[in-house]
Design a protein around this motif. Structure first.
Motif, short mmCIF file in Angstrom:
data_model
loop_
_atom_site.label_atom_id
_atom_site.label_comp_id
_atom_site.label_asym_id
_atom_site.label_seq_id
_atom_site.Cartn_x
_atom_site.Cartn_y
_atom_site.Cartn_z
N LYS A 283 -89.72 73.92 -33.83
CA LYS A 283 -90.96 74.44 -33.30
C LYS A 283 -91.09 74.07 -31.84
O LYS A 283 -91.06 72.89 -31.47
CB LYS A 283 -92.14 73.90 -34.10
N ALA B 289 -89.42 83.69 -33.82
CA ALA B 289 -88.18 82.93 -33.62
C ALA B 289 -87.48 83.49 -32.40
O ALA B 289 -87.19 84.68 -32.32
CB ALA B 289 -87.29 83.01 -34.84
N ASN C 203 -93.98 84.19 -38.34
CA ASN C 203 -93.80 83.36 -37.15
C ASN C 203 -92.87 84.07 -36.18
O ASN C 203 -92.30 85.13 -36.51
CB ASN C 203 -93.21 81.99 -37.52
N LYS D 111 -96.51 78.09 -29.71
CA LYS D 111 -97.39 78.85 -30.58
C LYS D 111 -97.73 80.18 -29.93
O LYS D 111 -97.59 80.35 -28.71
CB LYS D 111 -98.67 78.08 -30.86
N SER E 20 -99.63 81.30 -34.61
CA SER E 20 -98.41 81.29 -35.39
C SER E 20 -97.34 80.52 -34.62
O SER E 20 -97.31 80.52 -33.38
CB SER E 20 -97.92 82.72 -35.66
N SER E 21 -96.44 79.87 -35.32
CA SER E 21 -95.44 79.01 -34.69
C SER E 21 -94.37 79.83 -33.99
O SER E 21 -94.05 80.95 -34.39
CB SER E 21 -94.79 78.11 -35.74
N THR F 290 -90.37 79.21 -32.80
CA THR F 290 -89.24 78.29 -33.01
C THR F 290 -88.02 78.77 -32.26
O THR F 290 -87.86 79.96 -31.98
CB THR F 290 -88.91 78.17 -34.51
N GLY G 266 -103.12 75.14 -29.84
CA GLY G 266 -101.68 75.02 -29.58
C GLY G 266 -101.36 74.88 -28.12
O GLY G 266 -100.19 74.93 -27.75
#
Length: 315
Positions: free
Chosen positions: A60, A111, A109, A63, A52-53, A55, A27
């Protein structure tokens, strides 16, 4: 250009491409100079992993780079999550980084909930983190204590059933069956007894009626006697009894003090001695009259005088 130089250049290019590819798979884009790194501290990460992403408003932008433990004494056991943001979107240091799960089957993920108040965040800043409590996470947290209680109940029930199985062996079951049979026989006997009592009551109904009438009359008589007793002046009787007891006590005091004939007779030792001496002399006189009646009863035709008294010697 020599063959060795060409070989060296190709080897360097291959190494650089390998390093870039490895970081790209992680990533990280080494060719993008606009990447920024931020850190967040959590008490628990709820299934968050490396790569893990990250956002912002659903888009997105990066990472997770690494996850490590906090080594400080105050926050030992907490986790520090480092993530990379490739987008140049700006947000302040008051922004919140939330761990969330898109669906129950996927991992967690990050955020970024952007805030635009205050100083803008720069690479290397420590941001505030929080964890979103999803429906499944909340249900799981509530079910965990319930599961422990259910497991405890199941273990106790298993122990109870094991004890019951040990108690309910063939011999015990036979004994229970025998007890039930005896109980059934006892109930049958009780029914017969009740039927006999009912028959006896029916047969003696007239006698019972007469007995109840007699009991009623006796109760009336007792009531009359009670009325008569109520009419008696018990206070007067008790007063006279107390007066008699008082007179008796007064008489006892006089006797004990030596007043009167009875008191002197009881308390004067000389009178007692005189009475005893007189009794003894009277007894001797009666004995002498019995043994020598001629001395006291004398009949003489010729006028012979009686002999003088002289004590006879008894052998």
């Amino acid at each position: 250009m020599s063959k060795e130089l060409k070989t060296g250049i190709i080897a360097v290019i291959i190494i650089v491409i390998s390093i870039w590819g490895y970081n790209f798979l992680k990533g990280q884009n080494l060719l993008d100079p606009g990447s920024r790194t931020f850190k967040v501290e959590y008490g628990k990460i709820g299934g968050l992993t490396k790569s893990s992403s990250v956002t912002i408003n659903g888009l997105k932008v990066g990472k997770v780079d690494k996850i490590e433990f906090d080594r400080s004494e105050e926050k030992r056991g907490h986790l520090i999550v480092t993530f990379i943001v490739d987008n140049d979107f700006e947000f302040s240091k008051k922004s919140i980084v939330r761990i969330y799960s898109p669906n129950p089957l996927s991992g967690s993920n990050l955020a970024v909930i952007p805030s635009y108040e205050g100083e803008m965040a720069v690479s290397g800043d420590l941001l505030e983190g929080e964890m979103e409590e999803s429906l499944f996470t909340s249900i799981g947290e509530r079910l965990n204590p319930l599961q422990q209680k259910i497991e405890s109940v199941i273990v106790r029930a298993d122990t109870l059933f094991s004890g019951v199985n040990r108690i309910l062996n063939d011999e015990t079951i036979d004994g229970i069956n025998s007890s039930v049979s005896n109980l059934a026989g006892t109930i049958a006997d009780i029914r017969k007894t009740i039927q006999a009592v009912n028959s006896m009551v029916v047969d003696n109904q007239e006698n019972l009626k007469i007995t109840l009438e007699n009991t009623k009359n006796i109760t009336k008589n007792f009531s009359k006697v009670s009325d008569s007793l109520n009419a008696v002046d018990f206070n007067k009787i008790i007063s006279k009894a107390e007066e008699a007891v008082s007179n008796f006590n007064e008489m006892s005091k006089k006797i004990n003090s030596g007043d009167g004939t009875i008191g002197k007779l009881i308390n004067d030792k000389r009178m007692y001695d005189n009475l005893e001496a007189a009794t003894r002399e009277l007894e001797e006189l009666l004995r002498d009259i019995k043994l020598n009646p001629k001395r006291y009863i004398h009949f003489s035709i010729f006028g012979k005088s009686p002999e003088p008294y002289g004590e006879e010697i008894q052998y």
